[in-house]
Design an enzyme around this catalytic site. Structure first.
Site, PDB file in Angstrom:
ATOM      1  N   GLY A   1      46.895  32.830 -43.547  1.00  0.00           N
ATOM      2  CA  GLY A   1      45.417  32.779 -43.129  1.00  0.00           C
ATOM      3  C   GLY A   1      44.359  32.830 -44.390  1.00  0.00           C
ATOM      4  O   GLY A   1      43.438  32.275 -44.459  1.00  0.00           O
ATOM      5  N   ASP A   2      45.003  33.746 -45.383  1.00  0.00           N
ATOM      6  CA  ASP A   2      44.011  33.919 -46.476  1.00  0.00           C
ATOM      7  C   ASP A   2      43.704  32.699 -47.163  1.00  0.00           C
ATOM      8  O   ASP A   2      42.413  32.103 -47.263  1.00  0.00           O
ATOM      9  CB  ASP A   2      44.632  34.979 -47.405  1.00  0.00           C
TER      10      ASP A   2
ATOM     11  N   TYR B   1      53.780  34.966 -34.365  1.00  0.00           N
ATOM     12  CA  TYR B   1      54.829  35.741 -34.846  1.00  0.00           C
ATOM     13  C   TYR B   1      55.919  36.173 -34.008  1.00  0.00           C
ATOM     14  O   TYR B   1      56.762  35.235 -33.749  1.00  0.00           O
ATOM     15  CB  TYR B   1      54.144  37.328 -35.472  1.00  0.00           C
TER      16      TYR B   1
ATOM     17  N   ASN C   1      51.075  35.900 -44.960  1.00  0.00           N
ATOM     18  CA  ASN C   1      51.090  34.651 -44.102  1.00  0.00           C
ATOM     19  C   ASN C   1      50.189  33.745 -44.886  1.00  0.00           C
ATOM     20  O   ASN C   1      49.944  33.510 -46.179  1.00  0.00           O
ATOM     21  CB  ASN C   1      50.805  35.224 -42.814  1.00  0.00           C
TER      22      ASN C   1
ATOM     23  N   GLU D   1      43.843  34.186 -37.661  1.00  0.00           N
ATOM     24  CA  GLU D   1      42.523  33.991 -37.502  1.00  0.00           C
ATOM     25  C   GLU D   1      42.043  32.563 -37.535  1.00  0.00           C
ATOM     26  O   GLU D   1      41.377  31.781 -36.900  1.00  0.00           O
ATOM     27  CB  GLU D   1      41.775  34.612 -38.560  1.00  0.00           C
TER      28      GLU D   1
HETATM   29  C1  LIG Z   1      51.728  25.948 -38.426  1.00  0.00           C
HETATM   30  C2  LIG Z   1      50.727  25.380 -39.580  1.00  0.00           C
HETATM   31  C3  LIG Z   1      49.800  26.113 -39.913  1.00  0.00           C
HETATM   32  N1  LIG Z   1      48.746  25.709 -40.960  1.00  0.00           N
HETATM   33  C4  LIG Z   1      47.622  26.592 -41.234  1.00  0.00           C
HETATM   34  C5  LIG Z   1      46.557  26.672 -40.351  1.00  0.00           C
HETATM   35  C6  LIG Z   1      45.867  28.117 -40.826  1.00  0.00           C
HETATM   36  O1  LIG Z   1      44.989  27.717 -41.911  1.00  0.00           O
HETATM   37  C7  LIG Z   1      46.964  28.669 -41.475  1.00  0.00           C
HETATM   38  C8  LIG Z   1      47.647  29.915 -40.472  1.00  0.00           C
HETATM   39  O2  LIG Z   1      46.668  31.005 -40.798  1.00  0.00           O
HETATM   40  P1  LIG Z   1      46.322  31.666 -39.477  1.00  0.00           P
HETATM   41  O3  LIG Z   1      46.082  30.871 -38.360  1.00  0.00           O
HETATM   42  O4  LIG Z   1      44.994  32.573 -39.652  1.00  0.00           O
HETATM   43  O5  LIG Z   1      47.458  32.691 -39.322  1.00  0.00           O
HETATM   44  P2  LIG Z   1      48.443  33.440 -40.193  1.00  0.00           P
HETATM   45  O6  LIG Z   1      49.220  34.283 -39.421  1.00  0.00           O
HETATM   46  O7  LIG Z   1      49.322  32.652 -41.193  1.00  0.00           O
HETATM   47  O8  LIG Z   1      47.416  34.152 -41.139  1.00  0.00           O
HETATM   48  C9  LIG Z   1      47.324  35.731 -40.876  1.00  0.00           C
HETATM   49  O9  LIG Z   1      47.374  36.421 -42.087  1.00  0.00           O
HETATM   50  C10 LIG Z   1      47.180  37.759 -42.268  1.00  0.00           C
HETATM   51  C11 LIG Z   1      47.199  38.313 -43.543  1.00  0.00           C
HETATM   52  C12 LIG Z   1      45.625  37.883 -41.652  1.00  0.00           C
HETATM   53  O10 LIG Z   1      45.227  39.123 -41.473  1.00  0.00           O
HETATM   54  C13 LIG Z   1      45.583  37.279 -40.461  1.00  0.00           C
HETATM   55  O11 LIG Z   1      44.163  37.483 -40.101  1.00  0.00           O
HETATM   56  C14 LIG Z   1      45.800  35.801 -40.522  1.00  0.00           C
HETATM   57  O12 LIG Z   1      45.060  35.084 -41.114  1.00  0.00           O
HETATM   58  O13 LIG Z   1      48.056  27.733 -41.836  1.00  0.00           O
HETATM   59  C15 LIG Z   1      49.009  24.442 -41.423  1.00  0.00           C
HETATM   60  O14 LIG Z   1      48.057  23.936 -42.050  1.00  0.00           O
HETATM   61  N2  LIG Z   1      49.849  23.761 -40.854  1.00  0.00           N
HETATM   62  C16 LIG Z   1      50.730  24.156 -40.088  1.00  0.00           C
HETATM   63  O15 LIG Z   1      52.124  23.364 -39.896  1.00  0.00           O
END
Ligand SMILES: Cc1cn([C@H]2C[C@H](O)[C@@H](COP(=O)(O)OP(=O)(O)O[C@H]3O[C@@H](C)[C@H](O)[C@@H](O)[C@H]3O)O2)c(=O)[nH]c1=O
Length: 399
Positions: free
Chosen positions: A31-32, A217, A29, A297
């Protein structure tokens, strides 16, 4: 400049701004890389110099356009493999701080190279970088117990050195939450005009409906919630982010229509599919909506700062650990019982005792008490030191 020649010759490293090396390996994803980027950008906005070494920085093309091209002052995005290239690393200014994002382990080649430079320049009184392992966000009890603990390195080129755990969190005994200095002021100024302008400029034909953002998700509760919004009576516009959220809506749609019992053409729910937004635009989206459905997160934290009612689709783990993580979060914020039921239903987790067998009250998401609670959480968390301020103070003490 090499690591040797660029390091200071006095017995004290300079006060901030410092040079930081932030390391990120993407597991899954966004988040990292999303969290690491926000950290780097926040440090740079406070005058620090940051190198972000990532094995996959490609999401930055939409999260932070220009970042990979070096257009963000103070941040240099580098490929992970470059950290293993002795010739390349040797010409970089030495760092005062190393951050390993989420236990990613800095490349041994990078550590070995640094160690050899350190010993070559020992007479110059150079300090070894403060080494931090930045952990995932959780409200579980272990976070306060483990935050800031030292972790001696037992083997490899860094044997004998010490890393420190740094746990972000929701309470004073933790490392805090990322919160850029202007964030809350921008949110406070986000009035009706800004919201309408933002929606128009992003191609959203808003007709004054209730606005909900969807970043998730495949939440168990999605079909039931869609059916609820289809029934109305309020008109709802669901702003759907691309990828898994959009596919989840598509998959749940026909069952939701059936479950709603609403005749074709009478649904009170409209969809608008968004493109991938920059992180800044994503924040604007959350500020513009009445309710936010977020995941992971980073977007959870941004939903908290938006101060609007939200549901969190927690990253599901095979061993079910996410149930404990979700409950710890709900306990920590003292989320009222009705809303707790919604968080559980959205995630497909066991409902709190007493809530089993009763219909899920999705309308509660839009109730005044939910708005008050979200506002309270934002104020409560804003009283805590933000992550970058706390991290800089922590590093200062370890030098
Ligand atoms: C939908 C969207 C998201 N984003 C960004 C916001 C956040 O920085 C990022 C999404 O990260 P998260 O919200 O953390 O959700 P994620 O599901 O993408 O990331 C996850 O990955 C796993 C591997 C981790 O273990 C989780 O804890 C979590 O971090 O994407 C944008 O910049 N533009 C967009 O249009």
């Amino acid at each position: 400049m090499s690591l040797v020649t660029s390091t200071p010759t006095s017995h004290h490293d300079p006060a901030p701004p410092w040079q930081w090396d932030v390391f990120c390996r993407v597991i899954d994803n966004f988040g990292d890389i999303g969290v690491c980027w926000r950290l780097c950008a926040d440090l740079a906005s406070r005058g620090h110099h940051v190198r972000l070494w990532a094995d996959d920085s490609s999401p930055l093309t939409w999260m932070a356009p220009g970042a990979r091209e070096g257009l963000w002052p103070g941040v240099q995005v580098l490929d992970w493999t470059q950290s293993q290239d002795a010739t390349f690393v040797a010409q970089l200014p030495a760092a005062s701080v190393w951050i390993e994002g989420f236990g990613c382990d800095i490349a041994p080649e990078f550590i070995a190279l640094h160690a050899s430079h350190m010993s070559a320049s020992a007479s110059e009184g150079i300090k070894t970088p403060v080494w931090i392992n930045l952990e995932y966000l959780s409200a579980e009890g272990y976070v306060e117990r483990c935050h800031a603990l030292p972790s001696p390195v037992m083997q490899g080129p860094a044997k004998g050195r010490t890393k420190h755990f740094y746990y972000p969190g929701f309470t004073a005994g933790t490392g805090g939450l990322l919160r850029e200095s202007k964030l809350l002021a921008t949110a406070a100024q986000w009035d009706h005009t800004k919201r309408s302008d933002w929606l128009r400029s992003h191609g959203v034909a808003w007709q004054g409906e209730r606005l909900i953002s969807l970043f998730c998700y495949e939440p168990e509760g999605l079909g039931a919630a869609l059916a609820h919004w289809m029934r109305g009576p309020e008109q709802t516009l669901l702003l759907v982010t691309p990828g898994r959220a959009a596919r989840a809506v598509q998959a749940a749609w026909s069952t939701a229509i059936e479950a709603s019992g609403v005749p074709e053409g009478e649904s009170k729910l409209r969809l608008h599919h968004l493109p991938a937004l920059t992180q800044a635009e994503f924040d604007d989206l959350l500020r513009s909506c009445d309710v936010n459905l977020v995941r992971g997160e980073d977007s959870l934290v941004r939903a908290l700062w938006a101060g609007k009612p939200f549901l969190w689709h927690i990253y599901p783990q095979d061993d079910g650990a996410h149930l404990y993580k979700l409950n710890a979060f709900l306990d920590c914020l003292q989320v009222p019982a009705g809303l707790r039921t919604l968080f559980a239903a959205w995630n497909g987790l066991p409902l709190p005792s007493g809530a089993e067998g009763t219909p899920i009250d999705w309308a509660l998401l839009h109730a005044e008490e939910s708005r008050i609670a979200a506002h309270r959480w934002c104020i409560q968390l804003a009283a805590q030191e933000d992550l970058v301020t706390a991290l800089v103070n922590f590093v200062e003490k370890k030098r």
